[in-house]
Design an enzyme around this catalytic site. Structure first.
Site, short mmCIF file in Angstrom:
data_model
loop_
_atom_site.label_atom_id
_atom_site.label_comp_id
_atom_site.label_asym_id
_atom_site.label_seq_id
_atom_site.Cartn_x
_atom_site.Cartn_y
_atom_site.Cartn_z
N ASN A 10 -37.18 15.01 35.51
CA ASN A 10 -37.89 13.74 35.67
C ASN A 10 -38.18 13.57 37.16
O ASN A 10 -37.29 13.23 37.93
CB ASN A 10 -37.01 12.60 35.14
N TRP A 11 -39.42 13.83 37.52
CA TRP A 11 -39.76 13.83 38.95
C TRP A 11 -39.97 12.42 39.51
O TRP A 11 -40.20 12.27 40.71
CB TRP A 11 -41.00 14.69 39.20
N LYS A 12 -39.98 11.43 38.64
CA LYS A 12 -40.16 10.04 39.10
C LYS A 12 -41.41 9.94 39.99
O LYS A 12 -42.39 10.62 39.72
CB LYS A 12 -38.88 9.56 39.79
N HIS A 95 -36.51 4.49 30.42
CA HIS A 95 -35.70 4.85 31.59
C HIS A 95 -35.16 3.58 32.25
O HIS A 95 -35.85 2.57 32.33
CB HIS A 95 -36.53 5.66 32.59
N GLU A 97 -34.80 2.77 35.21
CA GLU A 97 -35.60 2.25 36.34
C GLU A 97 -36.76 1.40 35.81
O GLU A 97 -37.11 0.38 36.41
CB GLU A 97 -36.08 3.41 37.22
N GLU A 167 -27.94 8.01 29.83
CA GLU A 167 -27.84 8.02 31.29
C GLU A 167 -27.13 6.75 31.75
O GLU A 167 -27.75 5.67 31.81
CB GLU A 167 -29.24 8.02 31.91
N GLY A 173 -28.83 8.91 40.41
CA GLY A 173 -29.17 8.98 41.83
C GLY A 173 -28.03 8.59 42.75
O GLY A 173 -28.21 8.45 43.96
N SER A 214 -27.10 12.15 38.04
CA SER A 214 -26.52 13.03 39.06
C SER A 214 -26.10 14.40 38.53
O SER A 214 -25.10 14.97 38.95
CB SER A 214 -25.34 12.34 39.76
N GLY A 235 -33.02 14.07 37.55
CA GLY A 235 -33.92 13.53 38.56
C GLY A 235 -33.88 14.38 39.82
O GLY A 235 -34.57 15.40 39.94
N GLY A 236 -33.04 13.98 40.77
CA GLY A 236 -33.00 14.60 42.09
C GLY A 236 -32.98 16.12 42.09
O GLY A 236 -33.80 16.75 42.79
P1 PGA Z 1 -30.67 11.77 38.93
O1 PGA Z 1 -31.67 10.98 37.96
O2 PGA Z 1 -30.47 13.14 38.34
O3 PGA Z 1 -31.34 11.79 40.25
O4 PGA Z 1 -29.38 10.99 38.91
C1 PGA Z 1 -31.58 11.12 36.57
C2 PGA Z 1 -32.63 10.29 35.89
O5 PGA Z 1 -32.93 9.18 36.38
O6 PGA Z 1 -33.22 10.70 34.86
#
Ligand code: PGA
Length: 257
Positions: A10-12, A95, A97, A167, A173, A214, A235-236
């Site tokens: 997930n590149w956001k 998600h 966010e 999640e 993050g 994470s 994500g990251g």
């Molecule tokens: P993260 O994000 O791996 O940076 O914690 C995961 C996500 O939001 O899907």
């Protein structure tokens, strides 16, 4: 039941189309041979077209990070599932966010799920509790309610096209991940058992459930070794070619089918 693990990056709100294009061209040869893992990247809407053409003949699938539930119309800033269909196989919805910053409600997640599945696409539906909910012991009932709400009215026949991503918000993050055992336990009791209540044991045993929050090469093996965790929403670490390749490598080695 054998479930093919699925690793989704997930590149956001990262990577312009040229960067996304260069990234997937570099990534593809590194992970092309691990066919026992489903590999997915989710660029921004802006980069979907470039990434979809770069991956046309590659064994890596494309996901969008959201979709509106209507097919078209006066919905400023939105993109519909029907519009995404030429470019993507998956759409991520729910998600945390989007829930936190964009007011995404359970009801809208459900509308989106219905539209995505009706458009012939697959959906990764994200659920997870806040730190406060975790600390006050509300995790399981809260995640159960999110799963039930997201799937309200979704017919059993669509469940092969649904992936759930658990999640915990406090792990996203933050560098703090849940332990593999803890995540597995919540995934089993809050997600898989809820799927069994809604759809019966066979469907519950077939649906793939990812862990997210994470995830990185250093902790991937711990998650992949768990019986109920069928991959990761990342994500990251998915923004780095070598880390992404390492995650797929570990998933393939530990639980590839
Ligand atoms: P993260 O994000 O791996 O940076 O914690 C995961 C996500 O939001 O899907």
């Amino acid at each position: 039941m054998a479930r093919t693990p699925i690793i989704a990056g997930n590149w956001k709100m990262n990577k312009m189309p040229d960067e996304a294009d260069a990234f997937v061209r570099e990534l593809t040869p590194l992970i092309a041979t691990w066919d026992n893992v489903e590999r997915v990247v989710a660029p921004t809407f802006l980069a979907l077209s470039a990434v979809a053409s770069a991956l046309r003949d590659a064994p890596i699938k494309v996901a969008a990070q959201d979709a509106h539930w209507e097919a078209n119309g006066a919905y400023t800033a939105q993109v519909s599932a029907a519009m995404l269909a030429p470019y993507v196989e998956y759409v991520i919805i729910g998600h945390s966010e989007c829930r936190a910053y964009l007011g995404e409600s359970d009801e809208n997640v459900n509308r989106k799920a219905q539209a995505i599945l009706a458009a012939g696409l697959k959906s990764i539906i994200a659920v997870g509790e806040s730190l406060a909910q975790n600390e006050t012991g509300e995790t399981v009932p809260f995640v159960r309610s999110q799963v039930r709400a997201a799937l309200d009215g979704i017919a059993p026949g669509y469940m092969a096209n649904v992936v759930i991503a658990y999640e915990p918000i406090w792990a996203i993050g933050s560098g703090k991940s849940a332990s593999g055992e803890l995540a597995d336990n919540i995934i089993k009791t809050a997600v898989r058992d809820t799927l069994a209540d809604l759809y019966g044991r066979d469907i519950a045993a077939a649906v793939r459930i990812q862990y997210g929050g994470s995830v990185k090469p250093a902790n991937m093996e711990e998650f992949m070794a768990q019986p109920n965790i069928d991959g990761a929403l990342v994500g990251g670490a998915s923004l780095d070619v070598d880390d992404f390749a390492a995650l797929v490598d570990i998933a393939s080695r530990v639980k590839g089918r």
